[in-house]
Design a protein around this motif. Sequence first.
Motif, PDB file in Angstrom:
ATOM      1  N   ARG A 110       0.936  -1.380  -0.067  1.00 26.26           N
ATOM      2  CA  ARG A 110      -0.127   0.101  -0.021  1.00 26.26           C
ATOM      3  C   ARG A 110       1.215   0.986   0.394  1.00 26.26           C
ATOM      4  O   ARG A 110       2.235   1.785   0.489  1.00 26.26           O
ATOM      5  CB  ARG A 110      -0.927  -0.245   1.386  1.00 26.26           C
ATOM      6  CG  ARG A 110      -1.926  -1.337   0.903  1.00 26.26           C
ATOM      7  CD  ARG A 110      -2.494  -0.937   2.307  1.00 26.26           C
ATOM      8  NE  ARG A 110      -3.618  -2.396   2.641  1.00 26.26           N
ATOM      9  CZ  ARG A 110      -3.783  -3.305   2.449  1.00 26.26           C
ATOM     10  NH1 ARG A 110      -3.029  -3.187   3.418  1.00 26.26           N
ATOM     11  NH2 ARG A 110      -5.068  -4.415   2.388  1.00 26.26           N
ATOM     12  N   TRP A 119       5.619   2.252  -0.131  1.00 30.80           N
ATOM     13  CA  TRP A 119       5.003   1.445   0.228  1.00 30.80           C
ATOM     14  C   TRP A 119       5.217   0.328   1.626  1.00 30.80           C
ATOM     15  O   TRP A 119       6.499   0.407   2.491  1.00 30.80           O
ATOM     16  CB  TRP A 119       5.205   0.382  -0.783  1.00 30.80           C
ATOM     17  CG  TRP A 119       5.423   0.634  -2.264  1.00 30.80           C
ATOM     18  CD1 TRP A 119       6.120   1.094  -2.866  1.00 30.80           C
ATOM     19  CD2 TRP A 119       4.653   0.816  -3.183  1.00 30.80           C
ATOM     20  NE1 TRP A 119       6.226   1.693  -4.238  1.00 30.80           N
ATOM     21  CE2 TRP A 119       5.374   1.045  -4.177  1.00 30.80           C
ATOM     22  CE3 TRP A 119       3.194   0.622  -3.043  1.00 30.80           C
ATOM     23  CZ2 TRP A 119       4.118   1.534  -5.193  1.00 30.80           C
ATOM     24  CZ3 TRP A 119       2.309   1.467  -4.049  1.00 30.80           C
ATOM     25  CH2 TRP A 119       2.709   1.117  -4.989  1.00 30.80           C
ATOM     26  N   THR A 161      -0.246  -4.711  -5.862  1.00 35.28           N
ATOM     27  CA  THR A 161      -0.421  -2.890  -4.744  1.00 35.28           C
ATOM     28  C   THR A 161      -1.758  -3.061  -4.550  1.00 35.28           C
ATOM     29  O   THR A 161      -2.368  -3.605  -5.775  1.00 35.28           O
ATOM     30  CB  THR A 161      -0.074  -1.833  -5.293  1.00 35.28           C
ATOM     31  OG1 THR A 161      -0.765  -2.227  -7.331  1.00 35.28           O
ATOM     32  CG2 THR A 161       1.635  -1.859  -6.470  1.00 35.28           C
ATOM     33  N   THR A 218      -4.032  -3.518 -10.159  1.00 36.08           N
ATOM     34  CA  THR A 218      -3.331  -3.488  -9.091  1.00 36.08           C
ATOM     35  C   THR A 218      -2.225  -3.459 -10.136  1.00 36.08           C
ATOM     36  O   THR A 218      -2.211  -4.414 -11.143  1.00 36.08           O
ATOM     37  CB  THR A 218      -3.506  -4.700  -8.385  1.00 36.08           C
ATOM     38  OG1 THR A 218      -3.005  -4.747  -7.394  1.00 36.08           O
ATOM     39  CG2 THR A 218      -4.138  -5.984  -9.810  1.00 36.08           C
ATOM     40  N   THR A 257      11.724  -0.959  -5.942  1.00 32.39           N
ATOM     41  CA  THR A 257      10.625  -2.351  -6.690  1.00 32.39           C
ATOM     42  C   THR A 257      10.981  -2.606  -7.721  1.00 32.39           C
ATOM     43  O   THR A 257      12.497  -1.930  -7.781  1.00 32.39           O
ATOM     44  CB  THR A 257       9.317  -1.951  -7.003  1.00 32.39           C
ATOM     45  OG1 THR A 257       9.511  -0.539  -8.249  1.00 32.39           O
ATOM     46  CG2 THR A 257       8.242  -1.250  -6.084  1.00 32.39           C
ATOM     47  N   GLU A 309      -3.515  -0.208  -5.665  1.00 29.24           N
ATOM     48  CA  GLU A 309      -4.056   0.672  -6.303  1.00 29.24           C
ATOM     49  C   GLU A 309      -5.029  -0.426  -7.821  1.00 29.24           C
ATOM     50  O   GLU A 309      -5.374  -1.621  -7.900  1.00 29.24           O
ATOM     51  CB  GLU A 309      -2.569   1.171  -7.707  1.00 29.24           C
ATOM     52  CG  GLU A 309      -1.658   1.155  -7.004  1.00 29.24           C
ATOM     53  CD  GLU A 309       0.189   0.460  -7.655  1.00 29.24           C
ATOM     54  OE1 GLU A 309       0.317   2.249  -8.299  1.00 29.24           O
ATOM     55  OE2 GLU A 309      -0.172  -0.146  -8.458  1.00 29.24           O
TER      56      GLU A 309
END
Length: 419
Positions: A161, A168, A192, A197, A246, A194
């Motif tokens: 998140r 994150w 994620t 995602t 990431t 989002e």
Amino acid sequence: MSTQTSVNTETPISANTETPTRFLLLSPTPQSLALAAERLAEHAEEHDREGSFAFEGVAEVHSVGLLTATVAERYGGPGTGLAGTVEILRVLGSADPSVALVTAMTLFTHAAQARTGSWPAHYYDQLLADSVEGPSLVNALRVEPDLGTPARGGLPATVARAVGGQAWELTGRKIFSTGAIGLRWLAVWARTDEEPTRVGSFLVRADPVTGTPGLSIESTWDHLGLRASRSDDVLLDGVRVPLDATAGLTDPSATDPRRDPSLAAWNNLGLTALYLGVAEAAREWLIGFLHERTPSALGRPLASLPRFQDAVGEIDVELTAAVDLVAGLARRFDDGDAQAGEHSAAAKLIGTRAAIDAVERAVALVGNNALTRHNPLQRHLRDVLCARVHTPQDDSVISAVGQAALARHRLSPGTTHHG
């Protein structure tokens, strides 16, 4: 392989550059590999019996440059290819396969970075800096309780998140996390929150001194084989990483890079070599046993009997063919032969079956003595059986190879097959 001095000559570089670092990392030699294996073997039984992580074994392989052997030359590493890696893992596998496995995960990470550069430059630079200071184990944590192996499809339950536009926050549980207690870096596969995602690896740098907030290890590993690998559960409860920490963050419908034959070859051939090393250790123990065992009724060693000579010959032929297959494909891969990567899954199936069969033959030949705890053959049997669990598993390989073979020979439209 030449020997270099391990010296840190550069500070970390900026996040978005591809400028290589200038760390000068130690290059392992055949002699240093053999010595490290000899020292690992001295403690393998102890760690197996106790189910304890071989910290001193990891320090040993680090001290001769084995953990960073696959770091690319542009980063200051030896740039060992797949053929060299196969040899490293086969030798280490014959000594202590648990240490070999945690070494393999780290070598594969460096090899993937050399090929794809998926880690942001400054994080990989930090990994190299850590590797100069001491053993820096890395592993990709992907397996989860409900998902099983990601190779079968599905999205991870572990969620990343975004928090305050700066970090994150990772929450989830990873199982079968090889070497968890000794990892310096964890590449956590997560999705994620989002919309839509994304999925990818989030890079967590564990602090062995102060600990990492939200990160804990649950001691769940009580396995029959590879007991010293400590493949425990890793729990993430709001573990924070920077937004740019990431690797491979992408749409989940995109092709999984782990299925790329060029990258899968490292996993397939490297791990197969490891288990062939286990089988070779079992063969050597068997040969020694047959020379030493002299039943009073016989009056001479079992090694003098044709039955045992033939049995050892069967084992040796099987292992020699499998070792040559894996080593040959690795050399072809290094030479740029794309077909070698495509054939690596089939070689894994052939090689691991040969390794398991060889050890099982040895156990059947020796009988009760083979399963006595103070003899290493029972440990080799337990360890080699773990070859079956690594992705891709036998059923997936056979199905894929069968489908490909049928597709190659599919009849052209209008053609009639006469049986």
